[in-house]
Design an enzyme around this catalytic site. Structure first.
Site: not given
Ligand code: ADE
Ligand code: ZN
Length: 346
Positions: A21, A23, A180, A210
């Site tokens: 995970h 980005h 997001g 989250e």
């Molecule tokens: N985009 C980048 N980091 C994120 C996160 N922790 N939660 C949701 N979207 C994201």
């Molecule tokens: Zn993420």
């Protein structure tokens, strides 16, 4: 909390690692952003210190999801040319390899990368795939790519991304992710898209539990077809959803520093990762956005052991679990897990 650039080579750096995970948009080097700003005239403050405040979480920042997501709005200004996208992709792969990451699943948001200059989504996806593959060979690391779409953005664009991604499975675009603003946006308008994407052969991971409740983890598993959950730490608020995740063998991609910085947990030490392990959930440790959070995976492993008191043996098993949960074909997965088993002495 933040990484110490001068830390000596330590046992966590030496461990072979897996990051499921991470980005791309949260992995840009600050020095590269300064370069891009100078070359392309991005209107951001061009001193390291000022720019850092806009794109990286600071000690004095409010620890909220909105502050965290705000950084990505500034980051969108930097994708000024195909060369920039090639460069940041290659550097993200290089940085992972230098942290001794053996398998990186790098997710990227085609809509974010295409916005500043109106690049076609199809081109952006090709640029990321090409650079990631080239860098993977150069730095001797395995890389899988995941296309990400945001809950707070258009489902129509998400559908386009899903179809383009499905056409690229053979080129290493292995999955689809929903990311997001989970605090304010439901997933309902994405259910059909994810169902079709799964049928088309894309593997599914969903940011859930989250900034939103445990119920979102159930939604991700039952309505979006998630095999893996991004974060998912709030699953611990509902025993029934914990049972569902256990029954389905759902894998959790936990990113502890990100959770602390975006206000999911009050202190790092209160992170529920140890309780998730005790509940029999499948837990992996990941970075999320190493540049935004100013961390490496080695630092996350170290903090998980030192601050959350997770034993080294459990950490090693979570690395192996991450390899077993990779969105790779069976042969590539066997190869990865076999080499990690040997190196980790498991
Ligand atoms: N985009 C980048 N980091 C994120 C996160 N922790 N939660 C949701 N979207 C994201
Ligand atoms: Zn993420």
């Amino acid at each position: 909390m933040f990484s110490d650039e001068t830390a000596p080579l330590n046992k966590y750096f030496a461990l072979p690692k897996v990051d499921l995970h991470r980005h791309l948009e949260g992995s840009l080097r600050l020095a590269t952003m300064l370069d891009i700003a100078r070359q392309h005239g991005v209107t951001v403050p061009v001193s390291m210190l000022n720019l850092s405040g806009l794109v990286q979480v600071q000690d004095q920042d409010p620890l909220t999801f909105s502050n965290f997501l705000e950084k990505f709005k500034t980051l969108r200004l930097f994708y000024k040319s195909p060369d920039v996208i090639h460069r940041v992709t290659a550097e993200a792969v290089e940085d992972a390899a230098k942290d001794n990451v053996r398998y990186l699943e790098l997710r990227f948001t085609p809509v974010a990368l295409s916005r500043a200059e109106g690049f076609p989504l199809h081109d952006v996806i090709n640029w990321v795939l090409t650079s990631a593959q080239k860098a993977a060979q150069k730095y001797k690391i395995k890389v899988g790519l995941i296309a990400s779409v945001n809950r707070h953005e258009s489902p129509e664009l998400a559908e386009q991304v899903a179809w383009l991604a499905a056409e690229k499975i053979k080129q290493g675009l292995v999955g689809l992710d929903l990311a997001g603003n989970e605090a304010e946006f439901k997933s309902d308008s994405f259910h059909g898209i994810f169902k079709e994407a799964k049928q088309a052969g894309l593997r599914i991971t969903i940011h859930a539990g989250e900034w939103g409740p445990a119920e979102n983890v159930r939604d991700a598993i039952e309505n979006l077809g998630a095999e893996r959950i991004g974060h998912g730490v709030r699953v611990m608020e509902d025993e029934k959803v914990v049972s569902l995740a256990r029954e389905r063998s759902t894998v959790f991609e936990v990113c502890p520093t990100s959770n602390f910085q975006s206000g999911v947990v009050k202190t790092f030490e209160l992170h529920p990762l140890p309780r998730m392990l005790e509940s029999g959930l499948k837990v992996t440790v990941n970075t999320d956005d190493p540049s935004v959070s100013r961390i490496t995976l080695a630092h996350e492993y170290q903090d998980v052991c030192d601050k959350l008191n997770v034993p080294m043996d459990a950490l090693k098993h979570s690395i192996l679990l991450a390899a077993e949960s990779a969105f790779l074909d069976e042969i590539a997965k066997q190869e990865l897990t076999a080499s990690l088993k040997t190196e980790l002495k498991l």
